[in-house]
Design a protein around this motif. Structure first.
Motif, PDB file in Angstrom:
ATOM      1  N   ASN A 121       0.813  -1.220   0.000  1.00  0.00           N
ATOM      2  CA  ASN A 121       0.000   0.000   0.000  1.00  0.00           C
ATOM      3  C   ASN A 121       0.842   1.262   0.000  1.00  0.00           C
ATOM      4  OD1 ASN A 121      -1.747  -2.166   1.450  1.00  0.00           O
ATOM      5  ND2 ASN A 121      -3.223  -0.545   0.942  1.00  0.00           N
ATOM      6  N   ASP A 122       0.261   2.320  -0.595  1.00  0.00           N
ATOM      7  CA  ASP A 122       0.786   3.653  -0.362  1.00  0.00           C
ATOM      8  C   ASP A 122       0.510   4.023   1.102  1.00  0.00           C
ATOM      9  OD1 ASP A 122       1.182   3.614  -3.087  1.00  0.00           O
ATOM     10  OD2 ASP A 122      -0.531   4.921  -3.546  1.00  0.00           O
ATOM     11  N   PHE A 123       1.312   4.986   1.650  1.00  0.00           N
ATOM     12  CA  PHE A 123       1.037   5.412   3.018  1.00  0.00           C
ATOM     13  C   PHE A 123       1.575   6.810   3.279  1.00  0.00           C
ATOM     14  CE2 PHE A 123       5.168   3.229   3.466  1.00  0.00           C
ATOM     15  CZ  PHE A 123       5.903   4.146   4.207  1.00  0.00           C
ATOM     16  N   ILE A 124       0.998   7.409   4.314  1.00  0.00           N
ATOM     17  CA  ILE A 124       1.466   8.687   4.866  1.00  0.00           C
ATOM     18  C   ILE A 124       1.670   8.461   6.355  1.00  0.00           C
ATOM     19  CG2 ILE A 124       0.915  11.123   5.293  1.00  0.00           C
ATOM     20  CD1 ILE A 124      -1.065  10.851   2.866  1.00  0.00           C
ATOM     21  N   GLU A 125       2.824   8.882   6.878  1.00  0.00           N
ATOM     22  CA  GLU A 125       3.116   8.708   8.306  1.00  0.00           C
ATOM     23  C   GLU A 125       3.274  10.078   8.949  1.00  0.00           C
ATOM     24  OE1 GLU A 125       6.339   5.832  10.066  1.00  0.00           O
ATOM     25  OE2 GLU A 125       7.109   7.891  10.119  1.00  0.00           O
ATOM     26  N   LEU A 126       2.707  10.232  10.146  1.00  0.00           N
ATOM     27  CA  LEU A 126       2.840  11.460  10.927  1.00  0.00           C
ATOM     28  C   LEU A 126       3.671  11.182  12.167  1.00  0.00           C
ATOM     29  CD1 LEU A 126      -0.908  12.608  10.875  1.00  0.00           C
ATOM     30  CD2 LEU A 126       0.866  13.050   9.157  1.00  0.00           C
ATOM     31  N   ALA A 127       4.279  12.229  12.732  1.00  0.00           N
ATOM     32  CA  ALA A 127       5.076  12.093  13.957  1.00  0.00           C
ATOM     33  C   ALA A 127       4.707  13.186  14.946  1.00  0.00           C
ATOM     34  CB  ALA A 127       6.571  12.155  13.649  1.00  0.00           C
ATOM     35  N   ASN A 128       4.625  12.808  16.226  1.00  0.00           N
ATOM     36  CA  ASN A 128       4.403  13.737  17.344  1.00  0.00           C
ATOM     37  C   ASN A 128       5.772  14.083  17.925  1.00  0.00           C
ATOM     38  OD1 ASN A 128       3.789  15.052  19.709  1.00  0.00           O
ATOM     39  ND2 ASN A 128       2.473  13.444  20.551  1.00  0.00           N
ATOM     40  N   LEU A 129       6.155  15.343  17.858  1.00  0.00           N
ATOM     41  CA  LEU A 129       7.474  15.776  18.323  1.00  0.00           C
ATOM     42  C   LEU A 129       7.505  16.104  19.808  1.00  0.00           C
ATOM     43  CD1 LEU A 129       8.507  18.162  15.399  1.00  0.00           C
ATOM     44  CD2 LEU A 129       8.653  15.678  15.532  1.00  0.00           C
ATOM     45  N   THR A 130       6.364  16.034  20.464  1.00  0.00           N
ATOM     46  CA  THR A 130       6.285  16.490  21.848  1.00  0.00           C
ATOM     47  C   THR A 130       6.294  15.333  22.836  1.00  0.00           C
ATOM     48  OG1 THR A 130       3.884  16.458  22.147  1.00  0.00           O
ATOM     49  CG2 THR A 130       4.819  18.340  20.963  1.00  0.00           C
ATOM     50  N   ALA A 131       6.343  15.675  24.113  1.00  0.00           N
ATOM     51  CA  ALA A 131       6.356  14.677  25.178  1.00  0.00           C
ATOM     52  C   ALA A 131       4.955  14.389  25.712  1.00  0.00           C
ATOM     53  CB  ALA A 131       7.260  15.151  26.316  1.00  0.00           C
ATOM     54  N   SER A 132       3.919  14.814  24.993  1.00  0.00           N
ATOM     55  CA  SER A 132       2.545  14.557  25.409  1.00  0.00           C
ATOM     56  C   SER A 132       1.736  14.068  24.219  1.00  0.00           C
ATOM     57  CB  SER A 132       1.893  15.834  25.959  1.00  0.00           C
ATOM     58  OG  SER A 132       2.618  16.344  27.043  1.00  0.00           O
ATOM     59  N   PRO A 133       0.688  13.237  24.443  1.00  0.00           N
ATOM     60  CA  PRO A 133      -0.174  12.810  23.332  1.00  0.00           C
ATOM     61  C   PRO A 133      -0.852  14.019  22.698  1.00  0.00           C
ATOM     62  CG  PRO A 133      -0.576  11.506  25.312  1.00  0.00           C
ATOM     63  CD  PRO A 133       0.274  12.647  25.731  1.00  0.00           C
ATOM     64  N   ILE A 134      -1.127  13.925  21.388  1.00  0.00           N
ATOM     65  CA  ILE A 134      -1.811  14.998  20.670  1.00  0.00           C
ATOM     66  C   ILE A 134      -2.981  14.407  19.901  1.00  0.00           C
ATOM     67  CG2 ILE A 134      -1.622  16.689  18.807  1.00  0.00           C
ATOM     68  CD1 ILE A 134       1.196  17.249  19.650  1.00  0.00           C
ATOM     69  N   SER A 135      -4.162  14.960  20.118  1.00  0.00           N
ATOM     70  CA  SER A 135      -5.358  14.501  19.411  1.00  0.00           C
ATOM     71  C   SER A 135      -5.346  15.013  17.979  1.00  0.00           C
ATOM     72  CB  SER A 135      -6.619  14.985  20.130  1.00  0.00           C
ATOM     73  OG  SER A 135      -7.765  14.684  19.355  1.00  0.00           O
ATOM     74  N   VAL A 136      -5.695  14.121  17.037  1.00  0.00           N
ATOM     75  CA  VAL A 136      -5.862  14.521  15.628  1.00  0.00           C
ATOM     76  C   VAL A 136      -7.318  14.339  15.213  1.00  0.00           C
ATOM     77  CG1 VAL A 136      -3.471  14.116  14.972  1.00  0.00           C
ATOM     78  CG2 VAL A 136      -5.107  12.225  14.854  1.00  0.00           C
ATOM     79  N   GLU A 137      -8.197  14.213  16.181  1.00  0.00           N
ATOM     80  CA  GLU A 137      -9.622  14.069  15.888  1.00  0.00           C
ATOM     81  C   GLU A 137     -10.090  15.289  15.119  1.00  0.00           C
ATOM     82  OE1 GLU A 137     -12.816  11.755  15.674  1.00  0.00           O
ATOM     83  OE2 GLU A 137     -11.106  11.188  16.941  1.00  0.00           O
ATOM     84  N   GLY A 138     -10.718  15.047  13.975  1.00  0.00           N
ATOM     85  CA  GLY A 138     -11.195  16.143  13.149  1.00  0.00           C
ATOM     86  C   GLY A 138     -10.165  16.690  12.181  1.00  0.00           C
ATOM     87  N   TRP A 139      -8.942  16.147  12.195  1.00  0.00           N
ATOM     88  CA  TRP A 139      -7.919  16.552  11.233  1.00  0.00           C
ATOM     89  C   TRP A 139      -8.039  15.692   9.966  1.00  0.00           C
ATOM     90  CZ3 TRP A 139      -2.492  17.638  13.804  1.00  0.00           C
ATOM     91  CH2 TRP A 139      -2.653  18.508  14.871  1.00  0.00           C
ATOM     92  N   SER A 140      -7.200  16.009   8.986  1.00  0.00           N
ATOM     93  CA  SER A 140      -7.175  15.207   7.757  1.00  0.00           C
ATOM     94  C   SER A 140      -5.792  15.269   7.129  1.00  0.00           C
ATOM     95  CB  SER A 140      -8.219  15.712   6.749  1.00  0.00           C
ATOM     96  OG  SER A 140      -7.926  17.049   6.341  1.00  0.00           O
ATOM     97  N   VAL A 141      -5.519  14.240   6.302  1.00  0.00           N
ATOM     98  CA  VAL A 141      -4.400  14.332   5.366  1.00  0.00           C
ATOM     99  C   VAL A 141      -5.008  14.455   3.984  1.00  0.00           C
ATOM    100  CG1 VAL A 141      -2.686  13.133   6.764  1.00  0.00           C
ATOM    101  CG2 VAL A 141      -4.164  11.805   5.279  1.00  0.00           C
ATOM    102  N   GLN A 142      -4.401  15.295   3.158  1.00  0.00           N
ATOM    103  CA  GLN A 142      -4.939  15.544   1.823  1.00  0.00           C
ATOM    104  C   GLN A 142      -3.823  15.415   0.803  1.00  0.00           C
ATOM    105  OE1 GLN A 142      -7.574  18.927   1.514  1.00  0.00           O
ATOM    106  NE2 GLN A 142      -8.079  18.879   3.710  1.00  0.00           N
TER     107      GLN A 142
END
Length: 818
Positions: free
Chosen positions: A55-76
């Protein structure tokens, strides 16, 4: 001089040369840098011909020391030339420091499935060129043309291959078998061409499961093979790598140490199979920036990166390392580590000239021995003595491998000349921290670590195992015996950036030193008194609250109620911590001495020496307190001397000059690449010494050589320096009292394991009887109220004429020696 700590900062200078040049040449990025969530990988060749991953894929990374919600975000995603974006909605969150995997369309080929995706779309991404945007809502991007990186709600954007819709410049074009991955430190510079490199496709989900295109479809690794370059090929037989600037692939090694804190994270690895050349190191540091490496001690790895020479400070030597985008393949864990080599120093510290232009001679020079073992495991195989206190904040300490070398009575190593930097000194930094311990304590044999090179200390052993430290029983000194009636005691003390906002505990510690250790001196010259609100940079220059709090603490400790005099500096003109406005202050006991006040002294007016009558030797100051030639360029961004006129023992006149010369900032380290090291800061101190010398000479001349003068403070230079030679007129005008002490007792400060003199008391020849000493209460101790030791002189009564009584002879003791 406040303590400087040797820390590595990540700047453009620490990036690969090509990257740094790109950053310098390009215009400023158009969009704000993302400091929390970034696109970390893109791959559009999934399932295509020759691809392993389906499969094709897109990977994201969290640079911080705390969880980050991506609810309601998108990749385009949009094609390289297209204006229409396809969208995949995101849900959930990205764990602290973790990844988030978005699976896209599958092709007909491929044998490997991605890890369980965190979001799934059906976008068929191009294998060669395209645009991926991370958006903080689910509204399709429309109408942004080739400037979508600056569109509202776009958190990050990656244009790869032949597209103009990018951050500054496009990331490399990709293929069916290569993915675009953000560099090992995951830094976002808003320049896709700098931030991304192409390589083997690799995808990680929020659970931390990773699939790499080289993995075996049946579940096991295919076993990537070592490249042709070994660590000793990178290190070469000189100080600079013969292949600096080149990229190397799959360099093999065993991980021997890992640094997971600070901005200089990474790991050391060593080739267990050495070559036949004793001049080529088998170890190297792999720099991963602010990202902790996903390796452990004992891992067998293959590392891909770029050979760099990191120079941590001006004039310093360079550390050969692998940097740039780092790719690490772990082959196995729990491997035996290469045996550590016992540290064994030759007699001579180093040769002269450019070290990088000369062959390595490890059997003759200490710095050469350390260089040929750069990055390798070593061990301190003997008991050693601490010659600095442990810096518990950073786990740093210095020991001596040559215990009799310039040994002080209290266990340190005295710095006695520029030609003798104490070749037995060795710095250790405990990667897991070190307990508090003082000079003279014993470090048991058995410390093991890797040879590193950093800013101020130069070569350092980064220890994975630190030997046991046994306390040496060092005690703080006190002035003794009590002074006699008529004696006048004068002390100098750098109180290290004291401000009203400091803790009551710090004030109490400093006050205890004044009362107990210094015996309530009659006059006390203080250095590094900050303004009332310290480093708050708001134009405040007054220090009355700081001084009042200190005087109150002295009274609470059982001392006298001191009076004080000083001159406020102009805001931001006298150096030190920005906003702090440090200055010198006189405290004096009005029951023991009188300060002669004369109006007119201010930040800009030069004090002058005046005669009572033209034919008289009686002199006085035009202003008291006053400042010596404060508008002279010698005092640029540096403290101006404070001059005061005092009376003691009836009507005896005394002139006191309190100083704090400019620091040694900018001087090259003792381990500099060119020997002897340059001392650029010395030029200004010599000019400052000239100003003070000329003023004292004027006091002497106009008084017919009868003026009693004490010059004291933090001169920030050694007793054997050109600064002191200029200030004293080679001993003809002023006598440096530190030289009354035995050579191995001449110190008030400890830096880089050297016990050295920065603080001084100097007197005119008209002061006949005195006792003098350095009171060791700070510099040798982990628990410090200041980083300087105070000094004290007693001008003794009944010592005005020859023959001098025994108590009046130079060198009479003033401190106990517990």
């Amino acid at each position: 001089m406040a303590k400087l700590s040797a820390r590595r900062l990540i700047t453009a200078a620490s990036l690969p040369a090509m990257v740094a040049a790109t950053l310098t040449a390009l215009p400023s990025p158009a969009n704000a840098l993302s400091a929390d969530v970034v696109v970390s990988a893109v791959y559009g060749g999934g399932g295509n011909s020759g691809a392993t991953i389906k499969n094709d894929f897109i990977e994201l990374a969290n640079l911080t020391a705390s969880p980050i919600s991506v609810e309601g975000w998108s990749v385009q995603y949009a094609s390289a030339a297209g204006a229409v974006f396809q969208m995949t909605a995101l849900h959930g969150s990205i764990p602290a420091g973790g990844r988030y995997l978005v699976q896209q369309a599958a092709g007909a080929a491929g044998t490997l499935s991605l890890p369980t995706p965190d979001a799934t779309g059906s976008i068929p991404m191009s294998a060669t060129s395209g645009v991926v945007a991370l958006v903080t809502n689910t509204i399709p991007l429309v109408g942004c043309g080739i400037s979508c990186s600056t569109a509202p709600n776009v958190k990050d954007l990656v244009g790869y291959g032949a597209t103009a819709n990018v951050e500054t410049l496009a990331a490399p074009g990709l293929t069916n078998t290569t993915a675009g991955a953000r560099s090992g430190s995951l830094v976002d510079t808003d320049n896709n061409s700098v931030d991304f490199t192409s390589g083997v496709p690799k995808a990680t989900n929020t659970a931390g499961t990773t699939v790499t295109a080289t993995d075996d479809p049946d579940g096991g690794p295919t076993g990537p093979t070592p490249g042709s370059t070994r660590i000793h090929d990178i290190q070469g037989s000189g100080r600079i790598s013969p292949i600096v600037g080149q990229s190397v692939t799959n360099v093999p090694g065993i991980v021997t140490a890992v640094r997971t804190t600070g901005s200089s994270r990474g790991y050391w690895m060593q080739d267990p199979t050495a070559d036949a050349d004793p001049l080529t190191s088998e170890g190297i540091f792999v720099f991963t920036g602010s990202t902790s490496p996903a390796v452990a001690i004992g891992d067998s790895v293959l590392t891909t990166g770029r050979v760099t020479e990191y120079r941590p400070a001006a004039g310093a030597q360079a550390l050969t390392e692998l940097g740039g985008p780092i790719a690490t393949s772990k082959l196995s864990s729990g491997n035996a580590l290469p045996a550590p080599i016992p540290v064994s120093f030759p007699d001579t510290f180093t040769k002269t000239g450019s070290l990088e232009a000369q062959p390595l001679e490890p059997s003759s020079y200490v710095l050469d021995w350390l260089e040929v073992h750069e990055g390798m495991r070593v061990t301190v195989a003997q008991d050693t003595r601490l010659i600095s206190p442990v810096d518990t904040e950073f786990g740093e300490l210095w020991v001596t491998l040559k215990p009799t070398q310039n040994q002080t009575p209290r266990g340190g190593s005295a710095y006695v000349s520029y030609d003798d930097p104490n070749s037995g000194r060795l710095m250790l930094q405990a990667l897991d921290g070190a307990p508090a311990a003082n000079v003279g304590s014993t470090l048991a044999a058995g410390s093991v670590g890797v040879v590193d090179y950093q800013s101020f200390g130069g070569y350092v052993i980064q220890t994975t195992t630190l030997g046991t430290i046994t306390d040496g029983g060092l005690k703080r000194q006190k002035v003794t015996p009590p002074k006699k009636t008529g004696d006048l005691s004068i002390a100098t003390y750098n109180v290290e950036n004291l401000t009203a906002g400091d803790s009551d505990a710090k004030f109490a510690r400093l006050a205890e030193a004044v009362v107990v250790n210094l015996g309530k001196p009659d006059i006390l010259a203080l250095e590094e008194i900050q303004d009332n609100n310290g480093t708050v940079n708001d134009g405040v220059v007054a220090a009355d609250q700081t001084v009042a709090k200190f005087i109150a603490a002295i009274v609470a400790a059982g001392g006298p109620t001191y009076d004080w005099r000083s001159i406020n500096p102009n805001d931001g003109t006298d150096g030190g911590a920005p906003g702090g406005n440090i200055r010198q202050v006189f405290l004096f006991n009005p029951a023991r001495t009188t300060f002669v006040d004369r109006a007119g002294g201010d930040a800009n007016t030069a004090v002058s020496v005046l005669k009572v009558r033209p034919t008289s030797n009686q002199i006085y100051l035009s202003a008291s307190p006053g400042r010596i030639n404060p508008t002279s360029s010698a005092w640029s961004t540096s403290r101006k001397p404070l001059v005061g006129e005092f009376l003691y023992d009836g009507d005896k006149q005394l002139f006191v000059v309190a100083n704090h010369f400019n620091s040694k900032g900018g001087d090259y380290p003792l381990t500099a690449a060119v020997q002897p090291p340059a001392r650029s800061s010395e030029t200004q101190r010599t000019s400052q010494a000239t100003e003070v010398r000329n003023f004292v000479a004027d006091l002497a001349a106009k008084s017919g050589n009868t003026a009693r003068v004490v010059v004291l403070g933090d001169i920030n230079d050694y007793q054997f320096s050109p600064t002191l030679a200029t200030l004293t007129d080679n001993g003809a005008l002023l006598k440096p009292l530190i030289n009354d002490l035995p050579v191995n007792e001449r110190y008030s400060y400890v830096f880089d394991g050297n016990s050295q003199t920065l603080d001084h008391i100097l007197i005119s020849p008209t002061i006949k009887g005195y006792s003098y000493g350095v009171v060791h209460i700070n510099a040798e101790f982990s628990d410090q109220a200041s980083d300087h030791d105070p000094q004290i002189i007693r001008i003794l009564t009944g010592c005005g004429s020859e023959p001098l009584p025994d108590r009046c002879r130079p060198g009479s003791p003033v401190v106990d020696v517990p």
